[in-house]
Design an enzyme around this catalytic site. Structure first.
Site, PDB file in Angstrom:
ATOM      1  N   TYR A  22     -24.702 -15.484   9.086  1.00  0.00           N
ATOM      2  CA  TYR A  22     -23.618 -15.442   8.116  1.00  0.00           C
ATOM      3  C   TYR A  22     -24.152 -15.284   6.690  1.00  0.00           C
ATOM      4  O   TYR A  22     -23.762 -14.370   5.957  1.00  0.00           O
ATOM      5  CB  TYR A  22     -22.739 -16.704   8.192  1.00  0.00           C
ATOM      6  CG  TYR A  22     -21.906 -16.826   6.933  1.00  0.00           C
ATOM      7  CD1 TYR A  22     -20.839 -15.977   6.733  1.00  0.00           C
ATOM      8  CD2 TYR A  22     -22.266 -17.702   5.915  1.00  0.00           C
ATOM      9  CE1 TYR A  22     -20.115 -16.013   5.548  1.00  0.00           C
ATOM     10  CE2 TYR A  22     -21.552 -17.738   4.729  1.00  0.00           C
ATOM     11  CZ  TYR A  22     -20.484 -16.898   4.550  1.00  0.00           C
ATOM     12  OH  TYR A  22     -19.799 -16.919   3.377  1.00  0.00           O
ATOM     13  N   GLU A  68     -23.737 -19.717  -1.511  1.00  0.00           N
ATOM     14  CA  GLU A  68     -23.530 -19.542  -0.071  1.00  0.00           C
ATOM     15  C   GLU A  68     -24.199 -20.658   0.724  1.00  0.00           C
ATOM     16  O   GLU A  68     -23.646 -21.148   1.713  1.00  0.00           O
ATOM     17  CB  GLU A  68     -24.040 -18.175   0.396  1.00  0.00           C
ATOM     18  CG  GLU A  68     -23.176 -17.005  -0.070  1.00  0.00           C
ATOM     19  CD  GLU A  68     -21.752 -17.042   0.471  1.00  0.00           C
ATOM     20  OE1 GLU A  68     -21.482 -17.828   1.398  1.00  0.00           O
ATOM     21  OE2 GLU A  68     -20.907 -16.279  -0.027  1.00  0.00           O
ATOM     22  N   ASP A  74     -17.842 -15.407   9.410  1.00  0.00           N
ATOM     23  CA  ASP A  74     -17.913 -16.863   9.452  1.00  0.00           C
ATOM     24  C   ASP A  74     -16.797 -17.365  10.366  1.00  0.00           C
ATOM     25  O   ASP A  74     -16.104 -16.572  11.004  1.00  0.00           O
ATOM     26  CB  ASP A  74     -17.822 -17.466   8.040  1.00  0.00           C
ATOM     27  CG  ASP A  74     -16.423 -17.327   7.445  1.00  0.00           C
ATOM     28  OD1 ASP A  74     -15.594 -16.591   8.012  1.00  0.00           O
ATOM     29  OD2 ASP A  74     -16.155 -17.969   6.407  1.00  0.00           O
TER      30      ASP A  74
END
Length: 286
Positions: free
Chosen positions: A118, A35, A136
């Site tokens: 996020y 991520e 996002d």
DNA sequence: AAGCCGGGGGT
DNA sequence: ACCCCAGGCTT
């Protein structure tokens, strides 16, 4: 119901791209790494690097034990190398304060360096199966079109975006996970900013934007981004590439051959912890 | 709210 | 050759 969640999850079950972080058994630590890498870097560039990182540093403690120089070299050309240092600092914090296990709690995740609204929710949902809205830019665009009927979302606002996504989340734990992932996937591969592939979209029948005739964006013009060519970002990238490639410190004169403004650029890199003064010149931080 | 921070891919 | 992309942090 303003958006057919079942259409999203059904489509995702069938069409999800096969990516390392979607494989069964992919670790929470791997999810955090991926991520962070995916924050501003395309999937295709991240895949080989995250796999190498996990082979080399399979747990946070392993990464924490590495030098910053090794981490920055392993980061390679993914861009925004501050993220590499953030990940290194995440590893240390997780190893020391969380028993070498990636936290499940959103607020604990938010406290980690480089982890914002996020990423914290993405890790809580995709690594741990928690139920949270993951928003996002792709999700914001899908919601703007499918629900609000406009081509582009308004300026990001966690106070608006998170409740909007939250209201659509399925109750079922597995379904909400697929819904979060599916909304991002739709935004990434179908509901793209330019040239959306509406014909293949599972939301095409109910999409408010499509129903309105796919009107162009009518708000204020999108802010134009500065050129990369000739920018300090390009200069910083070039200096970092030189430092990564060298086993020994480089003098300012040597670096100035690649980047004439090296002296000024190095000051900034030093402030950001990406370069350090070493005997006779400059190197990656130890 | 606005600007900074890499690098690559699509058109 | 040009435009677009995108989360987090700082100011």
């Amino acid at each position: 119901m303003t958006l057919d969640a079942a259409a999203v999850t059904g489509w995702f079950r069938e069409h999800a791209r096969d990516l390392p972080w979607r494989r069964p058994g992919f670790s929470a630590w791997g999810t955090l790494i991926s991520e962070l890498m995916l924050q501003q870097t395309q999937v295709a560039r991240v895949v080989p690097v995250v796999e190498e990182w996990l082979r080399r540093w399979p747990t946070p403690a392993d990464l924490a034990a590495a030098s910053q120089a090794d981490v920055l070299r392993a980061w390679g050309r993914l861009g925004y190398p501050r993220r590499a240092l953030a990940l290194h600092a995440c590893a240390a914090a997780i190893a020391e304060r969380h028993g070498n296990r990636v936290p499940e709690d959103v607020d604990e995740l938010l406290a980690l360096p480089g982890v914002g609204d996020y990423t914290a929710r993405a890790v809580a949902v995709f690594a741990h199966g928690g139920r949270h809205p993951v928003v996002d830019t792709n999700v914001r665009r899908v919601l703007a079109r499918a629900v609000d009927g406009v081509a582009q979302p308004a300026a990001p606002s966690a106070r608006r975006d998170l409740p909007a996504m939250s209201a659509l989340l399925p109750e079922d734990l597995e379904e909400q996970r697929l819904f979060n992932a599916g909304m991002m996937e739709i935004g990434a591969v179908l509901c793209t900013a330019r040239a959306p592939r509406c014909d293949e979209c599972p939301l095409r029948r109910s999409c408010a934007w499509r129903a309105a005739g796919s009107p162009a964006h009518d708000g204020p013009p999108v802010r134009r981004q500065p050129r990369f060519e000739g920018s300090d970002r390009q200069r910083r990238g070039r200096v970092m590439a030189e430092l990564r490639a060298s086993d020994v410190p480089l003098t300012e004169a040597e670096l100035a051959r690649a980047v004439p403004e090296a002296a000024r650029i190095l000051e900034g890199l030093e402030r950001d912890g990406l370069a350090a003064r070493a005997e006779g010149g400059w190197a990656l931080p130890a």
